[in-house]
Design a protein around this motif. Structure first.
Motif, PDB file in Angstrom:
ATOM      1  N   GLY A  94       0.813  -1.210   0.000  1.00 23.39           N
ATOM      2  CA  GLY A  94       0.000   0.000   0.000  1.00 23.39           C
ATOM      3  C   GLY A  94       0.842   1.254   0.000  1.00 23.39           C
ATOM      4  N   ILE A  95       1.905   1.271   0.818  1.00 28.22           N
ATOM      5  CA  ILE A  95       2.761   2.453   0.890  1.00 28.22           C
ATOM      6  C   ILE A  95       3.484   2.684  -0.433  1.00 28.22           C
ATOM      7  CG2 ILE A  95       4.857   3.345   1.996  1.00 28.22           C
ATOM      8  CD1 ILE A  95       3.878   2.201   4.611  1.00 28.22           C
ATOM      9  N   GLY A  96       3.778   1.618  -1.166  1.00 30.22           N
ATOM     10  CA  GLY A  96       4.456   1.769  -2.447  1.00 30.22           C
ATOM     11  C   GLY A  96       3.535   1.881  -3.639  1.00 30.22           C
ATOM     12  N   SER A  97       2.222   2.008  -3.403  1.00 35.10           N
ATOM     13  CA  SER A  97       1.269   1.966  -4.513  1.00 35.10           C
ATOM     14  C   SER A  97       1.317   3.200  -5.405  1.00 35.10           C
ATOM     15  CB  SER A  97      -0.161   1.793  -3.965  1.00 35.10           C
ATOM     16  OG  SER A  97      -0.489   2.866  -3.105  1.00 35.10           O
ATOM     17  N   VAL A  98       1.670   4.359  -4.868  1.00 36.89           N
ATOM     18  CA  VAL A  98       1.678   5.603  -5.646  1.00 36.89           C
ATOM     19  C   VAL A  98       3.093   6.021  -6.007  1.00 36.89           C
ATOM     20  CG1 VAL A  98       1.000   8.050  -5.609  1.00 36.89           C
ATOM     21  CG2 VAL A  98      -0.499   6.323  -4.611  1.00 36.89           C
ATOM     22  N   GLU A  99       4.092   5.517  -5.277  1.00 33.84           N
ATOM     23  CA  GLU A  99       5.472   5.967  -5.479  1.00 33.84           C
ATOM     24  C   GLU A  99       5.960   5.707  -6.895  1.00 33.84           C
ATOM     25  OE1 GLU A  99       8.957   7.701  -5.050  1.00 33.84           O
ATOM     26  OE2 GLU A  99       7.293   7.777  -3.606  1.00 33.84           O
ATOM     27  N   ALA A 100       5.570   4.544  -7.462  1.00 34.46           N
ATOM     28  CA  ALA A 100       6.034   4.231  -8.818  1.00 34.46           C
ATOM     29  C   ALA A 100       5.515   5.251  -9.827  1.00 34.46           C
ATOM     30  CB  ALA A 100       5.583   2.820  -9.208  1.00 34.46           C
ATOM     31  N   ASP A 101       4.257   5.680  -9.686  1.00 34.57           N
ATOM     32  CA  ASP A 101       3.704   6.686 -10.597  1.00 34.57           C
ATOM     33  C   ASP A 101       4.364   8.041 -10.388  1.00 34.57           C
ATOM     34  OD1 ASP A 101       1.481   5.385 -12.154  1.00 34.57           O
ATOM     35  OD2 ASP A 101       0.890   4.839 -10.132  1.00 34.57           O
ATOM     36  N   GLN A 214       7.395  12.376   0.250  1.00 31.66           N
ATOM     37  CA  GLN A 214       8.818  12.070   0.235  1.00 31.66           C
ATOM     38  C   GLN A 214       9.021  10.582   0.521  1.00 31.66           C
ATOM     39  OE1 GLN A 214       7.503  14.594   1.927  1.00 31.66           O
ATOM     40  NE2 GLN A 214       8.242  16.344   0.726  1.00 31.66           N
ATOM     41  N   ARG A 215       9.748   9.918  -0.354  1.00 32.22           N
ATOM     42  CA  ARG A 215       9.929   8.480  -0.243  1.00 32.22           C
ATOM     43  C   ARG A 215      10.634   8.078   1.054  1.00 32.22           C
ATOM     44  NH1 ARG A 215       9.871   3.864  -3.117  1.00 32.22           N
ATOM     45  NH2 ARG A 215      11.511   2.322  -2.769  1.00 32.22           N
ATOM     46  N   ILE A 216      11.627   8.848   1.478  1.00 31.46           N
ATOM     47  CA  ILE A 216      12.393   8.496   2.668  1.00 31.46           C
ATOM     48  C   ILE A 216      11.510   8.511   3.910  1.00 31.46           C
ATOM     49  CG2 ILE A 216      13.145  10.880   2.976  1.00 31.46           C
ATOM     50  CD1 ILE A 216      15.102   7.675   3.861  1.00 31.46           C
ATOM     51  N   PHE A 217      10.579   9.480   3.977  1.00 38.65           N
ATOM     52  CA  PHE A 217       9.677   9.547   5.122  1.00 38.65           C
ATOM     53  C   PHE A 217       8.650   8.420   5.083  1.00 38.65           C
ATOM     54  CE2 PHE A 217      10.799  14.209   4.845  1.00 38.65           C
ATOM     55  CZ  PHE A 217      11.652  14.160   5.934  1.00 38.65           C
ATOM     56  N   ALA A 218       8.222   8.054   3.866  1.00 40.55           N
ATOM     57  CA  ALA A 218       7.287   6.934   3.742  1.00 40.55           C
ATOM     58  C   ALA A 218       7.930   5.628   4.197  1.00 40.55           C
ATOM     59  CB  ALA A 218       6.798   6.822   2.297  1.00 40.55           C
ATOM     60  N   ILE A 219       9.205   5.422   3.813  1.00 37.73           N
ATOM     61  CA  ILE A 219       9.909   4.207   4.227  1.00 37.73           C
ATOM     62  C   ILE A 219      10.103   4.192   5.748  1.00 37.73           C
ATOM     63  CG2 ILE A 219      12.114   2.983   4.078  1.00 37.73           C
ATOM     64  CD1 ILE A 219      12.325   3.895   1.201  1.00 37.73           C
ATOM     65  N   ALA A 220      10.440   5.348   6.329  1.00 37.71           N
ATOM     66  CA  ALA A 220      10.610   5.424   7.784  1.00 37.71           C
ATOM     67  C   ALA A 220       9.296   5.125   8.503  1.00 37.71           C
ATOM     68  CB  ALA A 220      11.134   6.808   8.170  1.00 37.71           C
ATOM     69  N   THR A 221       8.190   5.653   7.964  1.00 34.46           N
ATOM     70  CA  THR A 221       6.876   5.378   8.554  1.00 34.46           C
ATOM     71  C   THR A 221       6.538   3.904   8.475  1.00 34.46           C
ATOM     72  OG1 THR A 221       6.134   7.594   7.905  1.00 34.46           O
ATOM     73  CG2 THR A 221       4.438   5.989   8.482  1.00 34.46           C
ATOM     74  N   GLN A 222       6.836   3.297   7.324  1.00 37.12           N
ATOM     75  CA  GLN A 222       6.594   1.862   7.171  1.00 37.12           C
ATOM     76  C   GLN A 222       7.409   1.053   8.177  1.00 37.12           C
ATOM     77  OE1 GLN A 222       7.400   0.345   3.232  1.00 37.12           O
ATOM     78  NE2 GLN A 222       7.696  -1.727   3.997  1.00 37.12           N
ATOM     79  N   PHE A 223       8.658   1.424   8.379  1.00 32.03           N
ATOM     80  CA  PHE A 223       9.516   0.706   9.316  1.00 32.03           C
ATOM     81  C   PHE A 223       8.967   0.801  10.740  1.00 32.03           C
ATOM     82  CE2 PHE A 223      13.200   0.698  12.228  1.00 32.03           C
ATOM     83  CZ  PHE A 223      13.680  -0.582  11.972  1.00 32.03           C
ATOM     84  N   VAL A 224       8.568   2.010  11.144  1.00 32.54           N
ATOM     85  CA  VAL A 224       8.042   2.203  12.503  1.00 32.54           C
ATOM     86  C   VAL A 224       6.743   1.428  12.690  1.00 32.54           C
ATOM     87  CG1 VAL A 224       7.109   3.906  14.112  1.00 32.54           C
ATOM     88  CG2 VAL A 224       9.168   4.433  12.804  1.00 32.54           C
ATOM     89  N   LEU A 225       5.841   1.509  11.710  1.00 34.30           N
ATOM     90  CA  LEU A 225       4.569   0.801  11.819  1.00 34.30           C
ATOM     91  C   LEU A 225       4.775  -0.713  11.845  1.00 34.30           C
ATOM     92  CD1 LEU A 225       2.301   2.901   9.420  1.00 34.30           C
ATOM     93  CD2 LEU A 225       2.222   2.826  11.915  1.00 34.30           C
TER      94      LEU A 225
END
Length: 321
Positions: A94-101, A214-225
């Motif tokens: 889900g977190i990566g669903s929009v990043e590719a576009d 921002q991709r870096i913040f999305a990845i950090a959020t995913q890691f914490v969750l």
């Protein structure tokens, strides 16, 4: 039958919808059906092999009262492992669903199409469940096996097992049909909980993907969750094991909500997927018989979370980047 499904499902969920076909085509590789069958086979080996190794290491067969109890003891921990991994995967997808576009700079063009961001995000959520179909099917099959065991126990000795369970837990004057209704409701909720839990994780991930650019913040959020989910499952397992073993000294109300939250959000009702463990919970808690109603409310809550997260993601997308 196809016409009935078209009336029941929204437009974006129809198999012939162009946006859904596009999203599925984006993720459909050569031999995907064979790969799905292989994934399901490997997951079945994980559930069965992991259960067998756990049973061998802990001598479960010496403590199991019958075949259904033995199967439940074997499948319990592997099922929790598979469900937790599936929830984490749904969150990541889900977190990566929009990043590719965004990286291809096609997201703005997609948002202003005829169908807009709404159809796109909803079909991406459906495609997410499609990608995770193998572990979801494995979880459902494990529950169906245990439910057949529950039905076998309930019908054993002309229903005598269920009568004893009803009278010993709910009192001698209790109606056996109330007990049967509670068990049937519980079996139904157990079947649906994995779907809503995985779906809620995917919808929340899509909301994060849209809200955090921002991709870096999305990845950090995913890691914490992800750490929070793993910690909640592990902590809930330890707390519930202590409560069932009589080592957790807490009021009945607190233990009830602990079991309700753990069964609803962590193990998907697997703790209650056996008449033996269900009877233990009912004996320990005066309110134990109402766990099925509580799990039904959690099921409705997760459905609302799915709709709310997708709706909020759509509104944020329509407001622009």
């Amino acid at each position: 039958m196809p016409e009935l499904w078209k009336r029941l499902l929204p437009d974006w969920a129809h198999p012939d919808h162009p946006i859904l076909q596009y999203e599925l085509a984006q993720r459909r590789l050569v031999g995907s059906r064979r790969k799905s069958i292989l994934q399901l086979f490997l997951l079945a080996l994980l559930l069965g092999g992991g259960g067998y190794l756990y049973a061998s290491a802990t001598s479960i067969d010496a403590r199991a009262e019958n075949l259904a109890d033995f199967l439940w003891r074997c499948l319990y921990f592997p099922s929790i492992l598979v469900q937790t991994a599936t929830v984490l995967a749904a969150l990541a997808f889900g977190i990566g669903s929009v990043e590719a576009d965004r990286s291809r700079q096609t997201w703005d063009s997609l948002r202003v199409t005829e169908f807009g961001a709404g159809m796109s995000l909803r079909t991406r959520w459906a495609a997410l469940l499609y990608r995770l179909r193998a572990p979801i099917i494995a979880l459902l099959l494990a529950r169906l096996v245990l439910q057949f065991g529950m039905i076998a126990n309930m019908t054993a000795f002309g229903g005598g097992y269920l009568r004893v369970l009803s009278s010993s837990i709910l009192g001698a004057s209790s109606d056996i049909w109330i007990t049967l209704l509670m068990v049937i409701l519980l079996m139904t909720v157990q079947t649906l909980l994995p779907l809503t839990t995985v779906g809620a994780a995917g919808a929340f991930g899509i909301l994060i993907s849209v809200a955090i650019k921002q991709r870096i913040f999305a990845i950090a959020t995913q890691f914490v969750l992800s750490l929070m989910i793993v910690a909640a499952v592990a902590g809930g397992l330890i707390a519930v094991t202590s409560a069932l073993g009589g080592r957790l000294m807490a009021p009945d109300g607190l233990r009830f909500f602990l079991l309700l939250g753990y069964s609803g959000f962590a193990d998907g009702g697997m703790l209650l997927a056996n008449l033996g463990s269900l009877g233990m919970v009912w004996k320990m808690l005066p309110q134990g018989a109402y766990l099925s109603i509580g799990l039904l409310l959690i099921l409705a809550l997760e459905a609302c979370v799915i709709d709310g997260c997708l709706g909020l993601a759509i509104r944020l997308s329509e407001q622009g980047e």
